[in-house]
Design an enzyme around this catalytic site. Structure first.
Site, PDB file in Angstrom:
ATOM      1  N   GLU A  64      -2.973  -4.529  -3.199  1.00 17.07           N
ATOM      2  CA  GLU A  64      -3.428  -5.454  -4.239  1.00 17.07           C
ATOM      3  C   GLU A  64      -3.420  -4.791  -5.615  1.00 17.07           C
ATOM      4  O   GLU A  64      -2.968  -5.371  -6.608  1.00 17.07           O
ATOM      5  CB  GLU A  64      -4.856  -5.943  -3.940  1.00 17.07           C
ATOM      6  CG  GLU A  64      -4.985  -6.766  -2.685  1.00 17.07           C
ATOM      7  CD  GLU A  64      -5.309  -5.923  -1.453  1.00 17.07           C
ATOM      8  OE1 GLU A  64      -4.777  -4.790  -1.330  1.00 17.07           O
ATOM      9  OE2 GLU A  64      -6.091  -6.391  -0.615  1.00 17.07           O
TER      10      GLU A  64
ATOM     11  N   CYS B  65      -4.130   0.746  -2.616  1.00 15.48           N
ATOM     12  CA  CYS B  65      -3.997  -0.525  -1.887  1.00 15.48           C
ATOM     13  C   CYS B  65      -2.862  -1.365  -2.464  1.00 15.48           C
ATOM     14  O   CYS B  65      -2.522  -1.252  -3.655  1.00 15.48           O
ATOM     15  CB  CYS B  65      -5.277  -1.342  -2.014  1.00 15.48           C
ATOM     16  SG  CYS B  65      -6.707  -0.636  -1.209  1.00 15.48           S
TER      17      CYS B  65
ATOM     18  N   CYS C  91     -10.338  -4.981  -0.702  1.00 12.34           N
ATOM     19  CA  CYS C  91     -11.515  -4.109  -0.661  1.00 12.34           C
ATOM     20  C   CYS C  91     -12.316  -4.271  -1.960  1.00 12.34           C
ATOM     21  O   CYS C  91     -11.869  -4.930  -2.914  1.00 12.34           O
ATOM     22  CB  CYS C  91     -11.078  -2.654  -0.470  1.00 12.34           C
ATOM     23  SG  CYS C  91     -10.368  -1.905  -1.955  1.00 12.34           S
TER      24      CYS C  91
ATOM     25  N   TYR D 226      -5.586  11.714   1.078  1.00 16.37           N
ATOM     26  CA  TYR D 226      -5.879  10.294   1.298  1.00 16.37           C
ATOM     27  C   TYR D 226      -6.341   9.483   0.077  1.00 16.37           C
ATOM     28  O   TYR D 226      -5.815   8.410  -0.184  1.00 16.37           O
ATOM     29  CB  TYR D 226      -6.896  10.125   2.436  1.00 16.37           C
ATOM     30  CG  TYR D 226      -6.327  10.368   3.832  1.00 16.37           C
ATOM     31  CD1 TYR D 226      -5.097  10.992   4.019  1.00 16.37           C
ATOM     32  CD2 TYR D 226      -7.038   9.968   4.959  1.00 16.37           C
ATOM     33  CE1 TYR D 226      -4.588  11.221   5.296  1.00 16.37           C
ATOM     34  CE2 TYR D 226      -6.535  10.189   6.239  1.00 16.37           C
ATOM     35  CZ  TYR D 226      -5.309  10.821   6.393  1.00 16.37           C
ATOM     36  OH  TYR D 226      -4.815  11.036   7.651  1.00 16.37           O
TER      37      TYR D 226
ATOM     38  N   CYS E  20     -10.496  -3.271  -5.230  1.00 16.30           N
ATOM     39  CA  CYS E  20      -9.479  -4.244  -5.659  1.00 16.30           C
ATOM     40  C   CYS E  20     -10.142  -5.489  -6.250  1.00 16.30           C
ATOM     41  O   CYS E  20      -9.636  -6.082  -7.206  1.00 16.30           O
ATOM     42  CB  CYS E  20      -8.579  -4.629  -4.482  1.00 16.30           C
ATOM     43  SG  CYS E  20      -7.497  -3.269  -3.977  1.00 16.30           S
TER      44      CYS E  20
ATOM     45  N   ASN F 241       0.837  -1.205   0.000  1.00 18.06           N
ATOM     46  CA  ASN F 241       0.000   0.000   0.000  1.00 18.06           C
ATOM     47  C   ASN F 241       0.870   1.253   0.000  1.00 18.06           C
ATOM     48  O   ASN F 241       1.915   1.307   0.659  1.00 18.06           O
ATOM     49  CB  ASN F 241      -1.036   0.001   1.130  1.00 18.06           C
ATOM     50  CG  ASN F 241      -0.457  -0.191   2.513  1.00 18.06           C
ATOM     51  OD1 ASN F 241       0.570  -0.837   2.682  1.00 18.06           O
ATOM     52  ND2 ASN F 241      -1.106   0.373   3.512  1.00 18.06           N
TER      53      ASN F 241
ATOM     54  N   GLU G 254       0.398   5.200   0.576  1.00 16.78           N
ATOM     55  CA  GLU G 254      -0.545   6.229   1.038  1.00 16.78           C
ATOM     56  C   GLU G 254      -0.115   7.615   0.580  1.00 16.78           C
ATOM     57  O   GLU G 254       0.999   7.813   0.088  1.00 16.78           O
ATOM     58  CB  GLU G 254      -0.670   6.144   2.564  1.00 16.78           C
ATOM     59  CG  GLU G 254      -1.251   4.801   2.988  1.00 16.78           C
ATOM     60  CD  GLU G 254      -1.553   4.693   4.472  1.00 16.78           C
ATOM     61  OE1 GLU G 254      -1.124   5.568   5.250  1.00 16.78           O
ATOM     62  OE2 GLU G 254      -2.223   3.707   4.841  1.00 16.78           O
ATOM     63  N   ASN G 255      -1.035   8.551   0.753  1.00 17.16           N
ATOM     64  CA  ASN G 255      -0.788   9.927   0.307  1.00 17.16           C
ATOM     65  C   ASN G 255      -1.442  10.886   1.278  1.00 17.16           C
ATOM     66  O   ASN G 255      -2.507  10.572   1.833  1.00 17.16           O
ATOM     67  CB  ASN G 255      -1.382  10.102  -1.099  1.00 17.16           C
ATOM     68  CG  ASN G 255      -0.913  11.373  -1.760  1.00 17.16           C
ATOM     69  OD1 ASN G 255      -1.392  12.461  -1.459  1.00 17.16           O
ATOM     70  ND2 ASN G 255       0.037  11.241  -2.651  1.00 17.16           N
TER      71      ASN G 255
HETATM   72  N1  THU Z   1      -5.341  -1.449   2.279  1.00 19.36           N
HETATM   73  C1  THU Z   1      -4.757  -2.275   1.391  1.00 19.36           C
HETATM   74  O1  THU Z   1      -3.641  -2.023   0.909  1.00 19.36           O
HETATM   75  N2  THU Z   1      -5.411  -3.404   1.028  1.00 19.36           N
HETATM   76  C2  THU Z   1      -6.604  -3.806   1.552  1.00 19.36           C
HETATM   77  O2  THU Z   1      -7.074  -4.872   1.226  1.00 19.36           O
HETATM   78  C3  THU Z   1      -7.328  -2.917   2.459  1.00 19.36           C
HETATM   79  C4  THU Z   1      -6.646  -1.674   2.864  1.00 19.36           C
HETATM   80  C5  THU Z   1      -4.608  -0.263   2.713  1.00 19.36           C
HETATM   81  C6  THU Z   1      -5.197   1.068   2.367  1.00 19.36           C
HETATM   82  C7  THU Z   1      -4.578   1.938   3.442  1.00 19.36           C
HETATM   83  O3  THU Z   1      -3.280   2.321   3.019  1.00 19.36           O
HETATM   84  C8  THU Z   1      -4.426   1.034   4.639  1.00 19.36           C
HETATM   85  O4  THU Z   1      -4.513  -0.298   4.132  1.00 19.36           O
HETATM   86  C9  THU Z   1      -5.458   1.236   5.719  1.00 19.36           C
HETATM   87  O5  THU Z   1      -6.734   1.155   5.214  1.00 19.36           O
END
Ligand code: THU
Length: 157
Positions: free
Chosen positions: A75, A73, A110, A68, A113, A62, A64-65
């Site tokens: 995946e 993610c 999620c 947000y 994904c 993952n 992030e930024n």
């Molecule tokens: N996230 C994922 O990378 N994959 C998932 O299946 C669910 C959530 C990340 C998004 C965010 O960076 C962090 O997990 C918290 O939600």
């Protein structure tokens, strides 16, 4: 009028050691990928690994930024990376795992994904097998996006 029910079939393994070697290696790659997560906001690190038709493994984590929704993610990072680098190779399997407060933990894709997984099933014409790390070190295996995202959007364009 008729009420209907949908059953979802999946497999759970007690531990990583129970998996066949190729699948164990895929989950281990996802575990390693948690180390490259950039998660300064949630502190929840996610690792993913995609296995392609020739056995190539592509990792993602993952990202992030500060704005947000601009983050992505693990995946999708792995799936898009695989498709960008190896567009000719079908996606066979995807493994995902979380890492939080010093320990591996449960993670499951999620909705967005799952939709992207669905696109690559359509594109390559094969089901994608998903491996999710569960708390306690169990592994869940689900074959095909129809079991993750039933009644998927389809369009004849
Ligand atoms: N996230 C994922 O990378 N994959 C998932 O299946 C669910 C959530 C990340 C998004 C965010 O960076 C962090 O997990 C918290 O939600």
């Amino acid at each position: 009028m008729e009420n209907k029910q949908l059953m979802i079939e999946y497999t759970e393994y007690d531990s990583l050691q129970e998996l066949p070697e190729t699948d164990r290696r895929l989950m281990e790659a996802a575990m390693e990928a948690t180390e490259s997560a950039y998660a300064p906001y949630s502190h929840f690190h996610v690792g993913a690994a995609v296995r392609l038709a020739d056995g190539t493994i592509v990792r993602g984590s993952n990202q992030e930024n500060i704005a947000y929704p601009s983050g992505l993610c693990a995946e999708r990072t792995a799936l898009f990376g695989a498709s960008a680098q190896y567009p000719q190779l079908a996606v066979e399997a995807l493994a995902v795992v979380g890492f939080h407060e010093g320990a591996f933990t449960e993670a499951s894709p999620c909705g967005a994904c799952r939709q992207v997984m669905s696109e690559y099933e359509l594109r390559y014409g094969n089901e994608i097998t998903l491996f999710c790390y569960l708390s306690g070190g169990r592994i869940r295996k689900i074959c095909g996006v129809k079991r993750l995202l039933p009644f998927t959007f389809e369009a004849k364009l």
